[in-house]
Enzyme design. Sequence first.
Site, PDB file in Angstrom:
ATOM      1  N   HIS A  45     -11.192  -1.810  -7.801  1.00 18.28           N
ATOM      2  CA  HIS A  45     -12.405  -2.630  -7.752  1.00 18.28           C
ATOM      3  C   HIS A  45     -12.065  -4.071  -8.138  1.00 18.28           C
ATOM      4  O   HIS A  45     -11.042  -4.321  -8.768  1.00 18.28           O
ATOM      5  CB  HIS A  45     -13.473  -2.083  -8.707  1.00 18.28           C
ATOM      6  CG  HIS A  45     -14.029  -0.762  -8.274  1.00 18.28           C
ATOM      7  ND1 HIS A  45     -13.431   0.430  -8.620  1.00 18.28           N
ATOM      8  CD2 HIS A  45     -15.103  -0.444  -7.498  1.00 18.28           C
ATOM      9  CE1 HIS A  45     -14.116   1.429  -8.081  1.00 18.28           C
ATOM     10  NE2 HIS A  45     -15.137   0.937  -7.393  1.00 18.28           N
ATOM     11  N   CYS A  84      -7.513  -1.078   1.225  1.00 17.54           N
ATOM     12  CA  CYS A  84      -6.493  -1.578   2.144  1.00 17.54           C
ATOM     13  C   CYS A  84      -7.131  -1.718   3.523  1.00 17.54           C
ATOM     14  O   CYS A  84      -7.731  -0.768   4.030  1.00 17.54           O
ATOM     15  CB  CYS A  84      -5.319  -0.605   2.197  1.00 17.54           C
ATOM     16  SG  CYS A  84      -4.120  -1.025   3.480  1.00 17.54           S
ATOM     17  N   HIS A 108      -8.468   3.588  -0.636  1.00 17.91           N
ATOM     18  CA  HIS A 108      -9.107   3.019  -1.829  1.00 17.91           C
ATOM     19  C   HIS A 108      -8.037   2.492  -2.780  1.00 17.91           C
ATOM     20  O   HIS A 108      -7.075   3.190  -3.090  1.00 17.91           O
ATOM     21  CB  HIS A 108      -9.931   4.107  -2.529  1.00 17.91           C
ATOM     22  CG  HIS A 108     -10.464   3.691  -3.853  1.00 17.91           C
ATOM     23  ND1 HIS A 108     -11.589   2.892  -3.985  1.00 17.91           N
ATOM     24  CD2 HIS A 108     -10.032   3.942  -5.118  1.00 17.91           C
ATOM     25  CE1 HIS A 108     -11.823   2.689  -5.275  1.00 17.91           C
ATOM     26  NE2 HIS A 108     -10.901   3.320  -5.983  1.00 17.91           N
ATOM     27  N   CYS A 141       0.180   3.012   3.625  1.00 22.46           N
ATOM     28  CA  CYS A 141       0.615   2.495   4.930  1.00 22.46           C
ATOM     29  C   CYS A 141       1.648   1.384   4.854  1.00 22.46           C
ATOM     30  O   CYS A 141       2.146   0.942   5.879  1.00 22.46           O
ATOM     31  CB  CYS A 141      -0.599   1.994   5.710  1.00 22.46           C
ATOM     32  SG  CYS A 141      -1.282   0.452   5.059  1.00 22.46           S
ATOM     33  N   CYS A 144      -8.723  -5.027 -10.112  1.00 22.65           N
ATOM     34  CA  CYS A 144      -8.330  -3.951 -11.014  1.00 22.65           C
ATOM     35  C   CYS A 144      -7.899  -2.775 -10.141  1.00 22.65           C
ATOM     36  O   CYS A 144      -8.725  -2.113  -9.517  1.00 22.65           O
ATOM     37  CB  CYS A 144      -9.545  -3.605 -11.873  1.00 22.65           C
ATOM     38  SG  CYS A 144      -9.252  -2.343 -13.090  1.00 22.65           S
ATOM     39  N   CYS A 191       0.842  -1.202   0.000  1.00 23.54           N
ATOM     40  CA  CYS A 191       0.000   0.000   0.000  1.00 23.54           C
ATOM     41  C   CYS A 191       0.879   1.255   0.000  1.00 23.54           C
ATOM     42  O   CYS A 191       1.780   1.378   0.838  1.00 23.54           O
ATOM     43  CB  CYS A 191      -0.896  -0.016   1.230  1.00 23.54           C
ATOM     44  SG  CYS A 191      -1.938   1.456   1.374  1.00 23.54           S
ATOM     45  N   ARG A 229     -10.785 -10.531 -11.092  1.00 22.70           N
ATOM     46  CA  ARG A 229      -9.831  -9.536 -11.599  1.00 22.70           C
ATOM     47  C   ARG A 229      -9.821  -8.350 -10.647  1.00 22.70           C
ATOM     48  O   ARG A 229     -10.750  -7.557 -10.619  1.00 22.70           O
ATOM     49  CB  ARG A 229     -10.238  -9.079 -13.003  1.00 22.70           C
ATOM     50  CG  ARG A 229      -9.420  -7.891 -13.532  1.00 22.70           C
ATOM     51  CD  ARG A 229      -9.713  -7.618 -15.001  1.00 22.70           C
ATOM     52  NE  ARG A 229     -11.103  -7.300 -15.246  1.00 22.70           N
ATOM     53  CZ  ARG A 229     -11.622  -6.059 -15.356  1.00 22.70           C
ATOM     54  NH1 ARG A 229     -10.829  -5.007 -15.225  1.00 22.70           N
ATOM     55  NH2 ARG A 229     -12.904  -5.883 -15.584  1.00 22.70           N
ATOM     56  N   ASP A 284     -14.575 -11.281 -13.922  1.00 22.42           N
ATOM     57  CA  ASP A 284     -14.232 -11.699 -15.287  1.00 22.42           C
ATOM     58  C   ASP A 284     -12.761 -12.069 -15.436  1.00 22.42           C
ATOM     59  O   ASP A 284     -12.181 -11.952 -16.510  1.00 22.42           O
ATOM     60  CB  ASP A 284     -14.605 -10.589 -16.281  1.00 22.42           C
ATOM     61  CG  ASP A 284     -13.906  -9.267 -15.942  1.00 22.42           C
ATOM     62  OD1 ASP A 284     -13.023  -9.270 -15.052  1.00 22.42           O
ATOM     63  OD2 ASP A 284     -14.246  -8.252 -16.565  1.00 22.42           O
ATOM     64  N   CYS A 326      -5.306   0.900   6.352  1.00 24.45           N
ATOM     65  CA  CYS A 326      -5.486   2.365   6.369  1.00 24.45           C
ATOM     66  C   CYS A 326      -6.784   2.788   5.696  1.00 24.45           C
ATOM     67  O   CYS A 326      -7.053   3.991   5.582  1.00 24.45           O
ATOM     68  CB  CYS A 326      -4.297   3.058   5.710  1.00 24.45           C
ATOM     69  SG  CYS A 326      -4.199   2.863   3.923  1.00 24.45           S
ATOM     70  N   CYS A 378      -7.003  -4.111 -19.618  1.00 21.13           N
ATOM     71  CA  CYS A 378      -8.002  -3.122 -19.198  1.00 21.13           C
ATOM     72  C   CYS A 378      -7.384  -1.763 -18.908  1.00 21.13           C
ATOM     73  O   CYS A 378      -8.099  -0.774 -18.747  1.00 21.13           O
ATOM     74  CB  CYS A 378      -8.792  -3.620 -17.994  1.00 21.13           C
ATOM     75  SG  CYS A 378      -7.879  -3.579 -16.435  1.00 21.13           S
TER      76      CYS A 378
END
Length: 152
Positions: A111, A102, A108, A56, A125, A53, A123, A115, A105, A71
Amino acid sequence: MSDTKTDGKVRKSEAEWRKELTPMQYAVLREKATERPFTGEYEHDPRKGTYVCAGCGQTLFESDQKFDSGCGWPSFSKPAIESHVDEERDVSHGMIRTEVLCSKCDGHLGHVFNDGPGPTGLRYCINSASLRFIHRDDMVAQGYGDYLDQVG
Ligand code: FE
């Protein structure tokens, strides 16, 4: 004020995060922004090691579980250690998605979608900006020796 409470969480004020992170890391980790596809530094990175991360330092993904999904973002079949990521339902932007965060902490990361090509069918992503790559040879020196023992 920075502190790790008894639950092991890293909690910092938004001002502190803003000071420690680059503007792009802050936008992704703390404001749930998404970096533009095909722009992140780790999308095509073939090196062997661990992605931790950027906020953190918690270990999140292994290069062994990384695959080229096409992607535009780094994609992984699974987290390095399941408990190191949290997943939450996200209905923003007119879509129903599963957000990946995470667990230490609450930053974000990206997602997860159903698939994926591997045995998990998943996956993950993930925004490059939420990650920091550590080469396998540098893990012990950076204090991740116990982790390496854990994941073998
Ligand atoms: Fe984190």
